[in-house]
Write a protein that holds these residues in place. Structure first.
Motif, PDB file in Angstrom:
ATOM      1  N   ARG A  29       0.835  -1.206   0.000  1.00  0.00           N
ATOM      2  CA  ARG A  29       0.000   0.000   0.000  1.00  0.00           C
ATOM      3  C   ARG A  29       0.867   1.253   0.000  1.00  0.00           C
ATOM      4  O   ARG A  29       0.576   2.233  -0.676  1.00  0.00           O
ATOM      5  CB  ARG A  29      -0.930   0.002   1.203  1.00  0.00           C
ATOM      6  N   TYR A  30       1.943   1.211   0.787  1.00  0.00           N
ATOM      7  CA  TYR A  30       2.832   2.363   0.858  1.00  0.00           C
ATOM      8  C   TYR A  30       3.476   2.639  -0.503  1.00  0.00           C
ATOM      9  O   TYR A  30       3.589   3.789  -0.925  1.00  0.00           O
ATOM     10  CB  TYR A  30       3.917   2.163   1.924  1.00  0.00           C
ATOM     11  N   LYS A  31       3.885   1.596  -1.189  1.00  0.00           N
ATOM     12  CA  LYS A  31       4.528   1.757  -2.495  1.00  0.00           C
ATOM     13  C   LYS A  31       3.600   2.484  -3.478  1.00  0.00           C
ATOM     14  O   LYS A  31       4.015   3.402  -4.186  1.00  0.00           O
ATOM     15  CB  LYS A  31       4.909   0.381  -3.042  1.00  0.00           C
ATOM     16  N   ILE A  32       2.335   2.098  -3.491  1.00  0.00           N
ATOM     17  CA  ILE A  32       1.351   2.737  -4.366  1.00  0.00           C
ATOM     18  C   ILE A  32       1.115   4.186  -3.938  1.00  0.00           C
ATOM     19  O   ILE A  32       1.089   5.112  -4.756  1.00  0.00           O
ATOM     20  CB  ILE A  32       0.029   1.941  -4.364  1.00  0.00           C
ATOM     21  N   MET A  33       0.950   4.374  -2.638  1.00  0.00           N
ATOM     22  CA  MET A  33       0.711   5.705  -2.093  1.00  0.00           C
ATOM     23  C   MET A  33       1.888   6.633  -2.386  1.00  0.00           C
ATOM     24  O   MET A  33       1.705   7.778  -2.816  1.00  0.00           O
ATOM     25  CB  MET A  33       0.508   5.588  -0.580  1.00  0.00           C
ATOM     26  N   ARG A  34       3.088   6.154  -2.162  1.00  0.00           N
ATOM     27  CA  ARG A  34       4.298   6.940  -2.372  1.00  0.00           C
ATOM     28  C   ARG A  34       4.387   7.422  -3.822  1.00  0.00           C
ATOM     29  O   ARG A  34       4.639   8.594  -4.080  1.00  0.00           O
ATOM     30  CB  ARG A  34       5.506   6.081  -2.011  1.00  0.00           C
ATOM     31  N   LYS A  35       4.167   6.515  -4.746  1.00  0.00           N
ATOM     32  CA  LYS A  35       4.239   6.863  -6.168  1.00  0.00           C
ATOM     33  C   LYS A  35       3.190   7.923  -6.525  1.00  0.00           C
ATOM     34  O   LYS A  35       3.487   8.891  -7.227  1.00  0.00           O
ATOM     35  CB  LYS A  35       4.041   5.611  -7.022  1.00  0.00           C
ATOM     36  N   TYR A  57       2.275   3.780  10.834  1.00  0.00           N
ATOM     37  CA  TYR A  57       3.151   3.242   9.797  1.00  0.00           C
ATOM     38  C   TYR A  57       3.289   4.198   8.614  1.00  0.00           C
ATOM     39  O   TYR A  57       4.401   4.535   8.206  1.00  0.00           O
ATOM     40  CB  TYR A  57       2.621   1.887   9.306  1.00  0.00           C
ATOM     41  N   PHE A  58       2.175   4.639   8.071  1.00  0.00           N
ATOM     42  CA  PHE A  58       2.224   5.440   6.845  1.00  0.00           C
ATOM     43  C   PHE A  58       2.776   6.841   7.091  1.00  0.00           C
ATOM     44  O   PHE A  58       3.606   7.320   6.332  1.00  0.00           O
ATOM     45  CB  PHE A  58       0.846   5.484   6.182  1.00  0.00           C
ATOM     46  N   VAL A  59       2.334   7.501   8.123  1.00  0.00           N
ATOM     47  CA  VAL A  59       2.828   8.856   8.373  1.00  0.00           C
ATOM     48  C   VAL A  59       4.297   8.813   8.773  1.00  0.00           C
ATOM     49  O   VAL A  59       5.084   9.684   8.369  1.00  0.00           O
ATOM     50  CB  VAL A  59       1.955   9.604   9.410  1.00  0.00           C
ATOM     51  N   LEU A  62       6.243   8.340   5.464  1.00  0.00           N
ATOM     52  CA  LEU A  62       6.195   9.537   4.622  1.00  0.00           C
ATOM     53  C   LEU A  62       7.077  10.644   5.177  1.00  0.00           C
ATOM     54  O   LEU A  62       7.786  11.314   4.425  1.00  0.00           O
ATOM     55  CB  LEU A  62       4.755  10.008   4.445  1.00  0.00           C
ATOM     56  N   VAL A  63       7.053  10.830   6.485  1.00  0.00           N
ATOM     57  CA  VAL A  63       7.896  11.859   7.094  1.00  0.00           C
ATOM     58  C   VAL A  63       9.371  11.484   6.937  1.00  0.00           C
ATOM     59  O   VAL A  63      10.209  12.335   6.616  1.00  0.00           O
ATOM     60  CB  VAL A  63       7.511  12.092   8.570  1.00  0.00           C
TER      61      VAL A  63
END
Length: 116
Positions: A29-35, A57-59, A62-63
């Motif tokens: 999910r992070y890989k998709i979100m990051r892109k 995890y996600f925030v 990203l930070v």
């Protein structure tokens, strides 16, 4: 996944590494979100809020990856020691949503997880 599954709800991410796998596939999910975020907002830094962010995890990622400032909106206690991430320990409702503030990115993944 069974009720006996003792893994945390979400992957546990600390200081640039996965320290414990969770029940959710956070890395994919992070890989998709990051892109998507790089495509929309560039390489940062950004301000990021995660509503219902569980352990962050996600925030956190990203930070770490893009700089900026992060906020977790989560009613349960969250260990954010050794981070500059702000924790709003609350449930978002119509009368307090303004407390979240303005951010470049607002994640609401927990909403999507629990909707049909």
């Amino acid at each position: 996944m069974t009720r006996r599954d003792r893994r945390p709800y979400q992957d546990t991410w600390r200081n640039g590494e996965l320290v414990r796998a969770g029940r959710r596939d956070c890395a994919a999910r992070y890989k998709i979100m990051r892109k998507a975020l790089v495509g929309a907002l560039g390489r940062g830094p950004w301000t990021v809020a995660d509503v219902g962010g569980w352990d962050g995890y996600f925030v956190r990622r990203l930070v770490e990856d893009f700089g900026g400032q992060g906020t977790i909106v989560e009613p349960r206690a969250v260990d954010l020691s050794a981070t500059d991430i702000r924790h709003l320990q609350m449930t978002v409702a119509g009368d307090n949503v303004s407390a979240v503030g303005t951010h470049d990115v607002i994640l609401a993944l927990s909403v999507f997880h629990h909707m049909d």
